[in-house]
Design a protein around this motif. Sequence first.
Motif, PDB file in Angstrom:
ATOM      1  N   VAL A 198       0.273  10.156  12.912  1.00 42.49           N
ATOM      2  CA  VAL A 198       1.502  10.070  12.112  1.00 42.49           C
ATOM      3  C   VAL A 198       1.369  11.015  10.913  1.00 42.49           C
ATOM      4  O   VAL A 198       0.327  11.028  10.255  1.00 42.49           O
ATOM      5  CB  VAL A 198       1.718   8.615  11.620  1.00 42.49           C
ATOM      6  CG1 VAL A 198       2.998   8.494  10.802  1.00 42.49           C
ATOM      7  CG2 VAL A 198       1.730   7.656  12.796  1.00 42.49           C
ATOM      8  N   LEU A 211       6.456   6.526  12.223  1.00 40.68           N
ATOM      9  CA  LEU A 211       5.639   5.722  13.146  1.00 40.68           C
ATOM     10  C   LEU A 211       6.273   5.745  14.530  1.00 40.68           C
ATOM     11  O   LEU A 211       7.498   5.691  14.655  1.00 40.68           O
ATOM     12  CB  LEU A 211       5.568   4.265  12.664  1.00 40.68           C
ATOM     13  CG  LEU A 211       4.556   3.903  11.586  1.00 40.68           C
ATOM     14  CD1 LEU A 211       4.844   2.504  11.052  1.00 40.68           C
ATOM     15  CD2 LEU A 211       3.127   3.986  12.120  1.00 40.68           C
ATOM     16  N   VAL A 220      -2.767  -0.084  14.555  1.00 40.02           N
ATOM     17  CA  VAL A 220      -2.322   0.888  13.547  1.00 40.02           C
ATOM     18  C   VAL A 220      -3.376   0.930  12.442  1.00 40.02           C
ATOM     19  O   VAL A 220      -3.692  -0.104  11.847  1.00 40.02           O
ATOM     20  CB  VAL A 220      -0.955   0.493  12.939  1.00 40.02           C
ATOM     21  CG1 VAL A 220      -0.494   1.544  11.929  1.00 40.02           C
ATOM     22  CG2 VAL A 220       0.087   0.305  14.031  1.00 40.02           C
ATOM     23  N   ILE A 238       4.444  -0.760   6.535  1.00 41.53           N
ATOM     24  CA  ILE A 238       3.761  -0.570   7.821  1.00 41.53           C
ATOM     25  C   ILE A 238       3.388  -1.922   8.441  1.00 41.53           C
ATOM     26  O   ILE A 238       3.603  -2.153   9.632  1.00 41.53           O
ATOM     27  CB  ILE A 238       2.517   0.331   7.646  1.00 41.53           C
ATOM     28  CG1 ILE A 238       2.964   1.738   7.201  1.00 41.53           C
ATOM     29  CG2 ILE A 238       1.713   0.405   8.942  1.00 41.53           C
ATOM     30  CD1 ILE A 238       1.845   2.635   6.731  1.00 41.53           C
TER      31      ILE A 238
END
Length: 450
Positions: A198, A211, A220, A238
Amino acid sequence: MRELLAETAVRAARYASGIATRRVFPSPAEVERLQALGGPLPECSSDPATVLALLDDIGSPATVATTGGRYFGFVTGGTLPAALAANWLAATWDQNAAFSVMSPVAAKLEEIALAWLRDIFKLPETCGAGFVTGATMANFAALAAARHALLARQGWKGEEDGLFGAPALRVVVSVEAHVSLLKALSLLGLGSARVTTVPADNQGRMRPAELPTLDDRTIVCIQAGNVNTGAFDPANEICSVAHDAGAWVHVDGAFGLWASAAPSRAHLTNGIPDADSWATDCHKWLNVPYDSGIAFVRQPENLRNAMAISAAYLPQRDVREPMQYTPEASRRARGVEVWAALKSLGRQGLAELIERNCRLAEHFAEGLRRANYPVLNDAVLNQVLVSFGDAEMTRRVIERVQSDGTCWCGGTQWHGQSAMRISVSSWATTEDDVERSLTAILRAAESLAG
Ligand SMILES: *Cc1c(COP(=O)(O)O)cnc(C)c1O
């Protein structure tokens, strides 16, 4: 034994008291003298005091003065007095921290330190943790727990059946992920290049809008404290997106996690406690001796299952067994120094240490800007990046700073630009150290410009 330890204490005290006045990096001649420690394997025994004297006479001058106040390379802590003293005593104890039955004191100190650390980092009270060598192995252990959990959810026993034929897991990292995180992924069979990357913004923060689509087979990896800029990935956003999709969020917080101890920086860690696992170092910002890192996992059973071994002769008890949480079996009692550092600092002392380092980093940034050298990052934490012109000039300034010996700073690349990197991570660094170092850095830069 008594005499030898007393002699060691005298030599160590001499070393410690000379640290402020010596060169930060040893001279070439001092490094050259290390040859004297070699030669063929000795045929006969030597007196321990003679061995110690040789080690001190030849070895001590060739050390890098990372325990002094003017070492700003990598992200390097010194060692707090209480942590050093505890380390000596623990070395004398020579405890194996694998099982509580091998060392009740080592096991207990880990438990106590763990409770304090959960409080500092605002992690869930039930999270489990393993005391490992550093953030590389903390990333490894935490990601092993993630791998376990995500495969188990798919009905696959990763630890027993391996990854061949397993349901595919996807790992999402920032383009700014630390190399040690990629190494951990490679050791785990998840692949350092088999990742979805990313993009990040100009401070190195992951861009959550970019993302990919996440699911419950995705890990992640985010960062608390970029190794160049000190910046934090936006964890709130996130974690929320990832958890809606059933993904696992891992935080590499080698030094950044400690920001939560400092009132003026704690906001940087917003959302970090919502993750599923966290890696940190104690030998960086907590200033304990090497080596010391910790892997935290929200649901302890995931770490335990990933690290499980069993054999008839191993204790199977209800208490927390340290080695149920680590890749290692036999190991030193790392919890001792973590406990001693936290006990001696207290909440206020730790806050003061982090605040002071951040303030001194700002001081560096201001001094460099005032001299018209561009600071390439927002100095939000303890890291400062400065350019002295083109790549060649920056390289030459760094070389001159290093050989001058007043302080030590390393080089890096930031968004295509060469930079000198200053990391203020030691309890020992004072205002005066920063002034003297700034003077030496500006002297080096100006002498090359002129
Ligand atoms: C230092 C660092 C690591 C690696 O830590 P070790 O203690 O050297 O294993 C990982 N991630 C980040 C962000 C770091 O700064």
